[in-house]
Write a protein that holds these residues in place. Structure first.
Motif, PDB file in Angstrom:
ATOM      1  N   LYS A 173       0.824  -1.201   0.000  1.00 37.58           N
ATOM      2  CA  LYS A 173       0.000   0.000   0.000  1.00 37.58           C
ATOM      3  C   LYS A 173       0.867   1.263   0.000  1.00 37.58           C
ATOM      4  O   LYS A 173       2.067   1.218   0.259  1.00 37.58           O
ATOM      5  N   GLU A 174       0.218   2.372  -0.277  1.00 33.09           N
ATOM      6  CA  GLU A 174       0.944   3.629  -0.465  1.00 33.09           C
ATOM      7  C   GLU A 174       1.691   4.057   0.799  1.00 33.09           C
ATOM      8  O   GLU A 174       2.838   4.498   0.736  1.00 33.09           O
ATOM      9  N   ASN A 175       1.060   3.987   1.956  1.00 32.48           N
ATOM     10  CA  ASN A 175       1.708   4.297   3.233  1.00 32.48           C
ATOM     11  C   ASN A 175       1.812   2.997   4.023  1.00 32.48           C
ATOM     12  O   ASN A 175       0.928   2.661   4.810  1.00 32.48           O
ATOM     13  N   VAL A 215       9.608   2.264  -8.883  1.00 35.47           N
ATOM     14  CA  VAL A 215       9.367   3.522  -8.184  1.00 35.47           C
ATOM     15  C   VAL A 215       9.502   4.662  -9.186  1.00 35.47           C
ATOM     16  O   VAL A 215      10.252   4.566 -10.174  1.00 35.47           O
ATOM     17  N   LEU A 216       8.778   5.726  -8.939  1.00 38.02           N
ATOM     18  CA  LEU A 216       8.833   6.923  -9.768  1.00 38.02           C
ATOM     19  C   LEU A 216       9.613   7.977  -9.007  1.00 38.02           C
ATOM     20  O   LEU A 216       9.232   8.378  -7.903  1.00 38.02           O
ATOM     21  N   VAL A 217      10.732   8.416  -9.598  1.00 39.53           N
ATOM     22  CA  VAL A 217      11.703   9.258  -8.911  1.00 39.53           C
ATOM     23  C   VAL A 217      11.765  10.629  -9.565  1.00 39.53           C
ATOM     24  O   VAL A 217      11.799  10.741 -10.801  1.00 39.53           O
ATOM     25  N   GLU A 218      11.785  11.657  -8.742  1.00 38.61           N
ATOM     26  CA  GLU A 218      11.955  13.026  -9.237  1.00 38.61           C
ATOM     27  C   GLU A 218      13.434  13.294  -9.462  1.00 38.61           C
ATOM     28  O   GLU A 218      14.247  13.157  -8.553  1.00 38.61           O
ATOM     29  N   LEU A 277       8.239   9.774  -5.777  1.00 44.73           N
ATOM     30  CA  LEU A 277       6.921  10.377  -5.948  1.00 44.73           C
ATOM     31  C   LEU A 277       5.799   9.346  -6.024  1.00 44.73           C
ATOM     32  O   LEU A 277       4.626   9.700  -5.883  1.00 44.73           O
ATOM     33  N   GLY A 278       6.135   8.107  -6.267  1.00 47.13           N
ATOM     34  CA  GLY A 278       5.123   7.054  -6.371  1.00 47.13           C
ATOM     35  C   GLY A 278       5.788   5.701  -6.501  1.00 47.13           C
ATOM     36  O   GLY A 278       6.990   5.600  -6.778  1.00 47.13           O
TER      37      GLY A 278
END
Length: 420
Positions: free
Chosen positions: A85-87, A121-124, A195-196
Motif C-alpha cells: 500500500k501507499e503508506n 518507483v517513480l523518482v523526481e 513520488l510514487g
C-alpha cells in the motif's frame, strides 16, 4: 532451454521485471524499440517491439514480401500476489507492512516463508520523473502463522482474513522508517525523491527441478511467465513466413484485464492498425485472415484429487500442450481453431492434450475472449499443465515449455490452412 526458462523466472520477481527481461532479449536479437507517441517507419525485414506501462510488451517482424495477415500469440505478465500500500508501515510492538491482495491467490502458501519486495518507483530527477525498477533482493519479510495452540481450527478449513492474518512482519520498532530508506537505496535516490511506487511481495525461493527423473519444475509465477517465455522464444526461433508474426504479453489478466495495458485495452488493436498502415495492408481484411494463440497455463490432473478432473479430459504434466475448451466461451477454442493449432503441433512433432471443466464445477477464464472483444480474430486457448495454480510456488513439467516453443516456431512460419 530449461536453464534459460529458470533464469527468466528467477530474474522476474514482478511484472515489470518480466517485461524488462523480454525487452532486453528482443534488443539483443536486433529488435528496434518503438514508442507509441512516435511516428513508425516500418521497413520490410524490420524487427520491432514496444512496451506500455513497463508491464506489457508487443514484438513483431515485417516479412520481406507483402504480408496480408497476422499470426499472433498472447500471454500475461502478472501473477496473484500482495501489493504494498501507499503508506505501508504499520507500527505496533513490531513494524509490519500494509498490503492488499492482487488477484485470486492461495493465501496459505504465503505464510512462514522468506519474502521480498520488487516493482518500480517513480523518482523526481533534474530531467523529470523517471521510472526505476527495484528489487530489494533480500529476505525482508515474513507472514507468521498463528500457533496451533491459539487457533485450534487451523487444520479444519480455516478462513484467512487478509486484513489480520496476512500482514507481513518486516522489523522491530528500532527499524521504524526503514522501508522507505531501503526502497530508495534500491532505486539509487533519496526517500524524499520518490513520488510514487508500484511494489509487490514475492517469494524468495528459487526455481527448482526435482522428482525421481527430474521431471518437475517448481517456481514462482509459472502462471503465466512460463507461457510468456515460451511464446516469445517460439517467436524468436520461427523462420520467416507469409504473415506478420506478433507476440504480445499483457498485464492485469489476474484482475480482469480492464486496464490500459491489459487484454481489454487498445494496446493490440492500435499496434495492428499501425502495422497495417505502415505495410499497406487493409486492417479489416488482415484481421479477418489472422490467427491468435491465447497462452495461459492449464490445470493438470492433481495426484491427490483426481475427482476434480473431467473423466475424459485429464491433462498430464509433461504430456504436451493443453487445448482448453468451454461451451460457454470462457475459453475461445472451437473446432476450427483447435484444428489449426493441432495441425501446427503435428508438423512440429509436439503432443497435445485437452482440458474441460467438470460439468458441475465452474472454471476460470483467460485473456483470449477478452482480447478478441477488441480484435476479433479466430483464437485458440492453450496452456501448459501445472499444479497449485495461484500458489506463490507452483509446479509444472520440465518438457512442456519446450513443446510450446516448438509449436509456436512452427505456427509462426505456417501458411495458415484454409478451413472449408
Amino acid at each position: 532451454m530449461l536453464n534459460q526458462l529458470i533464469t527468466f523466472l528467477d530474474s522476474s520477481p514482478s511484472c515489470y521485471h518480466g517485461v524488462d527481461n523480454l525487452a532486453k532479449r528482443l534488443a539483443a536479437e536486433g529488435y528496434t524499440a518503438l514508442a507509441e507517441p512516435d511516428h513508425w517507419d516500418l521497413q520490410p525485414g524490420g524487427k520491432y517491439y514496444l512496451t506500455r506501462n513497463q508491464s506489457a510488451i508487443l514484438a513483431f517482424r515485417i516479412p520481406a514480401r507483402q504480408p496480408d495477415r497476422f499470426i499472433l500469440a498472447a500471454s500475461h505478465s502478472d501473477r496473484p500476489c500482495f501489493k504494498v500500500k501507499e503508506n505501508p508501515e504499520l507500527e505496533t510492538e513490531y513494524i509490519r507492512l500494509a498490503v492488499e491482495r492482487y488477484g485470486s491467490m492461495l493465501m496459505s502458501t504465503w505464510l512462514d516463508r522468506p519474502l521480498s519486495i520488487a516493482g518500480r518507483v517513480l523518482v523526481e530527477t533534474a530531467e523529470g520523473i523517471t521510472a526505476r525498477l527495484v528489487n530489494l533482493d533480500r529476505d525482508l519479510c515474513m507472514i507468521p502463522n498463528l500457533a496451533i495452540h491459539m487457533n485450534r481450527k487451523a487444520n479444519d478449513g480455516y478462513a484467512y482474513n487478509p486484513a489480520v492474518d496476512l500482514i507481513p512482519l518486516t522489523g522491530s520498532l528500532a527499524t521504524k522508517g526503514s522501508f522507505s530508506r531501503l526502497v530508495a537505496e534500491a532505486a539509487g535516490c533519496r526517500p524524499e525523491e520518490i513520488l510514487g511506487h508500484d511494489l509487490f511481495l514475492y517469494n524468495r525461493e528459487k526455481a527448482r527441478v526435482w522428482g525421481a527423473d527430474n521431471e518437475y519444475l517448481s517456481a514462482q509465477a509459472l502462471d503465466d511467465l512460463q507461457c510468456a517465455w515460451a511464446t516469445m522464444e517460439g517467436f524468436l526461433q520461427a523462420k520467416p513466413g507469409p504473415a506478420v508474426p506478433v507476440c504480445c504479453v499483457f498485464d492485469n489478466e489476474e484482475v480482469g484485464s480492464g486496464t490500459m495495458q491489459g487484454a481489454d485495452s487498445t494496446f493490440l488493436s492500435g499496434a495492428l492498425a499501425r502495422i497495417c498502415a505502415g505495410t499497406g495492408m487493409d486492417y479489416r481484411r488482415a484481421v479477418a485472415g489472422s490467427f491468435l494463440v491465447s497462452a495461459d497455463n492449464a490445470h493438470a490432473l492433481h495426484p491427490n484429487h483426481p475427482e476434480y478432473a473431467d473423466a475424459t479430459h485429464r491433462p498430464a504434466i509433461n504430456g504436451g500442450i493443453v487445448l482448453k475448451f468451454n461451451a460457454n466461451q470462457r475459453y475461445t477454442t472451437d473446432g476450427v481453431s483447435a484444428a489449426i493449432f493441432r495441425k501446427a503441433c503435428r508438423m512440429a512433432g509436439v503432443p497435445t492434450q485437452t482440458y474441460c471443466n467438470r460439468a458441475d464445477l465452474p472454471g476460470g477464464s483467460t485473456l483470449g475472449n477478452i482480447s478478441t472483444a477488441q480484435v476479433s480474430i479466430p483464437t485458440v486457448d492453450v496452456g501448459l499443465p501445472q499444479l497449485a495454480m495461484h500458489s506463490c510456488y507452483e509446479t509444472a513439467g520440465t518438457k512442456d515449455a519446450g513443446y510450446l516453443v516448438r509449436a509456436m516456431a512452427t505456427l509462426y512460419a505456417m501458411d495458415l490452412p484454409q478451413v472449408n
